[in-house]
Design an enzyme around this catalytic site. Structure first.
Site, mmCIF file in Angstrom:
data_model
loop_
_atom_site.group_PDB
_atom_site.id
_atom_site.type_symbol
_atom_site.label_atom_id
_atom_site.label_comp_id
_atom_site.label_asym_id
_atom_site.label_seq_id
_atom_site.Cartn_x
_atom_site.Cartn_y
_atom_site.Cartn_z
ATOM 1 N N ARG A 175 0.921 -1.106 0.183
ATOM 2 C CA ARG A 175 -0.026 -0.296 0.058
ATOM 3 C C ARG A 175 0.927 1.392 -0.167
ATOM 4 O O ARG A 175 1.847 1.376 0.867
ATOM 5 C CB ARG A 175 -0.875 -0.183 1.235
ATOM 6 C CG ARG A 175 -1.681 1.199 1.171
ATOM 7 C CD ARG A 175 -2.815 1.199 2.402
ATOM 8 N NE ARG A 175 -1.977 1.643 3.559
ATOM 9 C CZ ARG A 175 -2.025 2.896 4.147
ATOM 10 N NH1 ARG A 175 -2.569 3.998 3.598
ATOM 11 N NH2 ARG A 175 -1.302 3.170 5.122
ATOM 12 N N HIS A 191 -2.487 10.930 0.887
ATOM 13 C CA HIS A 191 -2.076 10.446 2.403
ATOM 14 C C HIS A 191 -1.401 11.981 2.730
ATOM 15 O O HIS A 191 0.104 11.945 2.839
ATOM 16 C CB HIS A 191 -0.822 9.463 2.188
ATOM 17 C CG HIS A 191 -0.654 8.996 3.537
ATOM 18 N ND1 HIS A 191 -0.600 7.310 3.944
ATOM 19 C CD2 HIS A 191 -0.034 9.463 4.706
ATOM 20 C CE1 HIS A 191 -0.237 7.230 5.105
ATOM 21 N NE2 HIS A 191 0.091 8.506 5.620
ATOM 22 N N GLU A 210 -6.358 8.108 7.081
ATOM 23 C CA GLU A 210 -6.701 8.824 8.131
ATOM 24 C C GLU A 210 -7.213 10.441 8.107
ATOM 25 O O GLU A 210 -6.491 11.471 8.506
ATOM 26 C CB GLU A 210 -5.522 8.802 8.936
ATOM 27 C CG GLU A 210 -4.781 7.650 9.199
ATOM 28 C CD GLU A 210 -3.580 7.616 10.136
ATOM 29 O OE1 GLU A 210 -3.232 6.454 10.817
ATOM 30 O OE2 GLU A 210 -2.807 8.552 10.299
ATOM 31 N N ASN A 232 -6.344 1.788 10.569
ATOM 32 C CA ASN A 232 -5.099 2.034 10.886
ATOM 33 C C ASN A 232 -5.210 2.200 12.434
ATOM 34 O O ASN A 232 -5.976 2.921 13.074
ATOM 35 C CB ASN A 232 -4.542 3.342 10.413
ATOM 36 C CG ASN A 232 -4.304 3.289 8.948
ATOM 37 O OD1 ASN A 232 -4.431 2.385 8.318
ATOM 38 N ND2 ASN A 232 -3.727 4.413 8.382
ATOM 39 N N TYR A 242 -2.751 1.772 16.289
ATOM 40 C CA TYR A 242 -1.817 1.683 16.952
ATOM 41 C C TYR A 242 -1.639 1.673 18.524
ATOM 42 O O TYR A 242 -1.069 0.586 19.070
ATOM 43 C CB TYR A 242 -0.706 3.098 16.747
ATOM 44 C CG TYR A 242 -0.253 3.032 15.429
ATOM 45 C CD1 TYR A 242 0.825 2.468 14.935
ATOM 46 C CD2 TYR A 242 -0.826 3.761 14.399
ATOM 47 C CE1 TYR A 242 1.212 2.428 13.537
ATOM 48 C CE2 TYR A 242 -0.612 3.906 13.008
ATOM 49 C CZ TYR A 242 0.667 3.169 12.847
ATOM 50 O OH TYR A 242 0.890 3.229 11.241
ATOM 51 N N GLU A 292 -2.568 -0.172 8.566
ATOM 52 C CA GLU A 292 -1.404 0.205 9.331
ATOM 53 C C GLU A 292 -1.505 -0.450 10.654
ATOM 54 O O GLU A 292 -2.457 -0.145 11.441
ATOM 55 C CB GLU A 292 -1.539 1.798 9.574
ATOM 56 C CG GLU A 292 -1.018 2.505 8.192
ATOM 57 C CD GLU A 292 -0.576 3.906 8.455
ATOM 58 O OE1 GLU A 292 -0.432 4.381 9.600
ATOM 59 O OE2 GLU A 292 -0.819 4.855 7.564
#
Length: 461
Positions: free
Chosen positions: A93, A137, A182, A305, A307, A364
């Site tokens: 990606r 992005h 995002e 995504n 984290y 991600e």
């Protein structure tokens, strides 16, 4: 094809890759973005993006770093494809740099810029790696920011025209497209907190930008559907639980507000057709008749995504009613201070599947560190391996509980320009020695290769 640097073969895998109870066609990939790796900021007709100017402003980026050279992927893409092929990933990606293909953001296409993506896509396909293209992005052409950027309603039309160009030039080979990466981050950080370009703190511009990005998403989906029948289309949202710093009513209310902006402001209108109630009231001045139908266009998958959890606190002085906060000191943290909570990842996947009823790809996930190599440049990144292993275990748990998760992309293939942190934070499976641009696979790259190989060999049920 360039042979990959040494570092894969002849070395033990640091941690067993384990068994993954995932579907046979599960997609294993890696992710990057254009401004973070490409470099060549002033070559072959590329125009400036908002990050070019922002990164050159004193005090904006740690150590005064910029993306002018980054990982020099523009010139070294063949070497990076060879790394991916050796790692065994099935998909890559990446994002197209809007100012590289349209230096003014609209108008005449830059053929030299498009030629780079032609070479990249052809190289990926020759290596047996599926290209996944993200249209945006964060690197808006500066020329369009000068016209008002995402706060300007016409930005939806600019983006649709850009999507049409990319579809017409790459769509004969690329079968997976995402519109935005995002949007909750670049609108909040750029228009409300002032941490990212265009570095404003203006509630009206922020709410306008949210709505116009959503309109741009819908317009681009329509363009891609028209030009590329049968293509697989998605959107990529950051989704992370938002927690109050303290369990006070004020902090809990702040966390609920940040949750709307961070997790719901884009996926909800794009997939469910409505803004969360508080946001709907704030965004109402920018909504015209028919807008919600223009935004809610059929898509095929949702990219997530993730984290770590994030934290909020009440702030009466904030235009939005909340402030960002660091995680409590007592929680487990990654080397750069982000909370480690695999259970939050599992629950996020389950909640998203239940709420949006779409196949999910984790586009991600990864762990950052301020790390250095040994005398030979090698990195034994056991903390990253532990993080990835635990998060894949959580993904597997979500699947066993019914989540329709179909792929996983590590952030990131390479150490790269990490926005405000510059080059201090490293997320790559592959170390980049920036002075020489040498690529050195880390222990985590060997671990990921073994993990993928175990799945592909059919050694899992």
């Amino acid at each position: 094809m360039v042979s990959p640097p040494s570092g894969f073969d002849g070395q033990a895998v640091p941690v067993s890759p384990g068994r993954r109870l995932l579907r046979p066609d599960f997609v294993w990939g890696v992710s990057t973005s254009s401004y973070q790796i490409e470099g060549a900021a002033r070559e072959d007709g590329r125009g400036p993006s908002i990050w070019d100017g922002f990164s050159h402003q004193p005090g904006r980026i740690a150590n005064g770093d910029t993306g002018d050279v980054a990982c020099d992927h523009y010139h070294r893409y063949a070497e990076d494809i060879a790394l991916m092929r050796e790692m065994g990933v099935g998909a890559y990606r990446f994002s197209v740099a809007w100012p590289r293909v349209l230096p003014e953001g609209r108008g005449i296409a830059n053929e030299r810029g498009i030629a780079f993506y032609d070479r990249l896509v052809d190289g990926l396909l020759a290596a047996g790696i599926e290209p996944w293209v993200c249209l945006y992005h964060w690197d808006l052409p500066q020329a369009l920011q000068d016209r008002g950027g995402w706060a300007e309603r016409d930005s939806a039309n600019w983006f649709a025209d850009y999507a049409r160009l990319v579809a017409s030039r790459l769509g004969d080979r690329v079968k997976r497209f995402a519109t935005f990466n995002e949007p909750g981050v670049f609108t909040l950080f750029g228009y409300a907190f002032g941490w990212h370009p265009p570095a404003v703190d203006d509630a009206a511009q922020h709410h306008a930008a949210i709505h116009h990005v959503n309109l741009a998403h819908g317009a681009a989906i329509d363009v891609l559907r028209a030009y590329l029948p049968g293509v697989s289309l998605g959107t990529i949202c950051n989704m992370q639980p938002v927690r109050p710093v303290d369990p006070t009513p004020a902090d809990c209310a702040a966390a609920a507000l940040l949750d709307d902006y961070w997790n719901r402001a884009f996926a909800d209108p794009q997939i469910r057709g409505a803004y969360p109630a508080v946001l709907a009231e704030r965004i109402a001045p920018f909504v015209q008749d028919g807008d919600m139908e223009r935004i809610r266009r059929p898509i095929d998958w949702l990219g997530i995504n993730h984290y770590s959890p994030i934290y909020a606190r009440a702030d009466a002085g904030s235009r939005l009613g909340f402030a960002w906060s660091d995680a409590p000191a007592e929680v487990p943290r990654s080397p750069i201070g982000w909370q480690i909570d695999p259970d939050a990842f599992r629950n996020t996947l389950l909640d998203a599947c239940d709420r949006y009823r779409l196949p999910i790809y984790v586009t991600e996930n990864g762990a950052g560190a301020e790390e250095s190599g040994d005398a030979a440049g090698a990195v034994n990144d056991v903390e990253r391996i532990d993080y990835l292993s635990r998060y894949l275990d959580a993904l597997e748990e979500a699947v066993l509980l019914g989540a329709d998760v179909r792929g996983y992309f590590v952030w990131s293939l390479l150490d790269n320009f990490e926005w405000g942190a510059g080059y201090a934070n490293r997320f790559g499976l592959v170390r980049v020695d920036y002075p020489t641009q040498r690529r050195i696979p880390k222990a985590s790259a060997r671990w990921y290769k073994a993990t993928i190989a175990a799945q592909v060999r059919g050694s899992v049920p």
